[in-house]
Design a protein around this motif. Structure first.
Motif, short mmCIF file in Angstrom:
data_model
loop_
_atom_site.label_atom_id
_atom_site.label_comp_id
_atom_site.label_asym_id
_atom_site.label_seq_id
_atom_site.Cartn_x
_atom_site.Cartn_y
_atom_site.Cartn_z
N PRO A 10 -19.43 10.54 -20.28
CA PRO A 10 -18.23 10.81 -19.48
C PRO A 10 -17.28 11.83 -20.09
CG PRO A 10 -18.72 8.47 -19.47
CD PRO A 10 -19.68 9.11 -20.45
N LEU A 11 -17.10 11.81 -21.38
CA LEU A 11 -16.18 12.74 -22.03
C LEU A 11 -16.62 14.19 -21.84
CD1 LEU A 11 -13.67 13.08 -23.83
CD2 LEU A 11 -15.18 12.90 -25.80
N PHE A 12 -17.93 14.44 -21.84
CA PHE A 12 -18.46 15.79 -21.73
C PHE A 12 -18.88 16.15 -20.30
CE2 PHE A 12 -19.87 14.83 -26.27
CZ PHE A 12 -18.67 15.27 -26.79
N ALA A 13 -18.99 15.16 -19.43
CA ALA A 13 -19.42 15.40 -18.05
C ALA A 13 -18.44 16.29 -17.29
CB ALA A 13 -19.61 14.07 -17.31
N VAL A 14 -17.18 16.30 -17.73
CA VAL A 14 -16.17 17.13 -17.06
C VAL A 14 -16.30 18.61 -17.42
CG1 VAL A 14 -14.53 15.22 -16.87
CG2 VAL A 14 -14.43 16.72 -18.88
N LEU A 15 -17.15 18.92 -18.40
CA LEU A 15 -17.36 20.31 -18.81
C LEU A 15 -18.49 20.94 -18.01
CD1 LEU A 15 -17.33 19.76 -22.68
CD2 LEU A 15 -15.42 20.53 -21.24
N GLY A 16 -18.47 22.24 -17.93
CA GLY A 16 -19.56 22.96 -17.28
C GLY A 16 -20.79 22.99 -18.18
N PHE A 74 -16.76 6.60 -26.99
CA PHE A 74 -16.45 7.50 -28.10
C PHE A 74 -15.33 6.90 -28.91
CE2 PHE A 74 -14.26 8.76 -24.27
CZ PHE A 74 -12.93 8.84 -24.67
N PHE A 75 -15.23 7.35 -30.16
CA PHE A 75 -14.15 6.90 -31.02
C PHE A 75 -13.83 7.99 -32.03
CE2 PHE A 75 -18.15 5.31 -32.70
CZ PHE A 75 -18.08 5.54 -34.05
N GLY A 76 -12.64 7.89 -32.59
CA GLY A 76 -12.20 8.88 -33.57
C GLY A 76 -11.28 9.93 -33.00
N GLU A 77 -11.06 9.91 -31.69
CA GLU A 77 -10.25 10.95 -31.06
C GLU A 77 -8.79 10.89 -31.47
OE1 GLU A 77 -9.67 7.44 -28.53
OE2 GLU A 77 -11.41 8.28 -29.52
N LEU A 109 -12.22 22.55 -27.94
CA LEU A 109 -12.66 22.19 -26.59
C LEU A 109 -11.53 21.56 -25.79
CD1 LEU A 109 -16.22 20.68 -27.12
CD2 LEU A 109 -15.62 22.53 -25.56
N LEU A 110 -10.77 20.69 -26.42
CA LEU A 110 -9.67 20.02 -25.73
C LEU A 110 -8.59 21.02 -25.30
CD1 LEU A 110 -8.69 17.29 -24.77
CD2 LEU A 110 -7.63 16.95 -27.00
N LYS A 111 -8.34 21.99 -26.15
CA LYS A 111 -7.35 23.02 -25.82
C LYS A 111 -7.83 23.89 -24.65
CE LYS A 111 -4.72 25.03 -28.94
NZ LYS A 111 -4.31 25.87 -30.08
N GLU A 112 -9.11 24.27 -24.69
CA GLU A 112 -9.68 25.11 -23.64
C GLU A 112 -9.92 24.35 -22.33
OE1 GLU A 112 -13.24 27.14 -24.95
OE2 GLU A 112 -12.36 27.38 -26.96
N ALA A 117 -9.07 15.40 -21.34
CA ALA A 117 -8.10 14.34 -21.63
C ALA A 117 -8.19 13.19 -20.62
CB ALA A 117 -6.69 14.91 -21.64
N VAL A 118 -8.69 13.47 -19.42
CA VAL A 118 -8.76 12.42 -18.39
C VAL A 118 -9.67 11.27 -18.81
CG1 VAL A 118 -9.37 11.92 -15.98
CG2 VAL A 118 -8.08 14.00 -16.55
N PRO A 119 -10.93 11.50 -19.19
CA PRO A 119 -11.75 10.37 -19.63
C PRO A 119 -11.20 9.72 -20.91
CG PRO A 119 -13.02 12.42 -19.75
CD PRO A 119 -11.72 12.73 -19.10
N MET A 120 -10.53 10.51 -21.76
CA MET A 120 -9.93 9.92 -22.96
C MET A 120 -8.81 8.97 -22.57
SD MET A 120 -10.03 12.76 -26.00
CE MET A 120 -8.69 13.69 -25.36
#
Length: 136
Positions: A10-16, A74-77, A109-112, A117-120
Motif C-alpha cells: 500500500p505505501l508504494f502502490a500510490v507511486l507510478g 511498514f515501520f520506522g517511518e 520519495l516522500l518529498k517528491e 503520506a496518505v497510506p502512512m
C-alpha cells in the motif's frame, strides 16, 4: 528485487511504475528468523522497513507487546520523518522478510510524492486506535 511486488504494498502502490522501480533499486531485502530482533527500541532510525512476508510483534520496554505487523505493513517511518530514535523493538514471530529503504531515499520519495503520506496516515490512525482501545 526478486519476488517483491512494490505495487502490492500500500505505501508504494500510490507511486507510478517508474518510482516503484526506483524504490526496489535502492531497497535491500533482509530475512529474519523467528525470535530475531529486527530493530531495538532506542536505536537510531536508518531505514524504513516494509514487510514482504511473515509476521512480527512490536514491544515497548514500558508496556510489553503493543502491536503486531503483517505483510504489507511498514515501520520506522516516524523515526525517519522526525529524526529520532526507534520507539519500539520489533521481533520476528516467524520467518520475516523485509524490504529496507534507506532514510535518504524514503525522505526524497516522500518529498517528491506527498501522496505517500496518505497510506502512512491510515497506518498511524490504526496504530493510535489500537493503543486507545487496547492500552496494554
Amino acid at each position: 528485487m526478486d519476488s517483491v511486488d512494490a505495487a502490492a504494498i500500500p505505501l508504494f502502490a500510490v507511486l507510478g511504475p517508474r518510482d516503484r522501480e526506483r524504490v526496489l533499486k535502492f531497497a535491500k531485502r533482509r530475512t529474519y528468523q523467528p525470535g530475531d530482533v529486527v530493530v531495538h527500541e532506542g536505536d537510531q532510525s536508518l531505514n524504513l522497513y516494509v514487510v514482504a512476508s511473515g509476521h512480527a510483534r512490536v514491544e515497548r520496554a514500558d508496556r510489553g507487546v503493543v502491536g503486531h505487523i503483517k505483510v504489507g505493513d511498514f515501520f520506522g517511518e516516524l523515526g525517519l520523518i522526525e529524526d529520532h530514535e526507534r520507539t519500539a523493538t520489533v521481533i520476528a514471530e516467524d520467518e520475516l522478510t523485509c524490504v529496507l529503504l534507506p532514510a535518504w531515499e524514503f525522505r526524497s520519495l516522500l518529498k517528491e510524492h506527498p501522496v505517500m503520506a496518505v497510506p502512512m496516515l491510515h497506518a498511524l490512525i490504526a496504530r493510535i486506535h489500537g493503543v486507545e482501545h487496547h492500552p496494554g
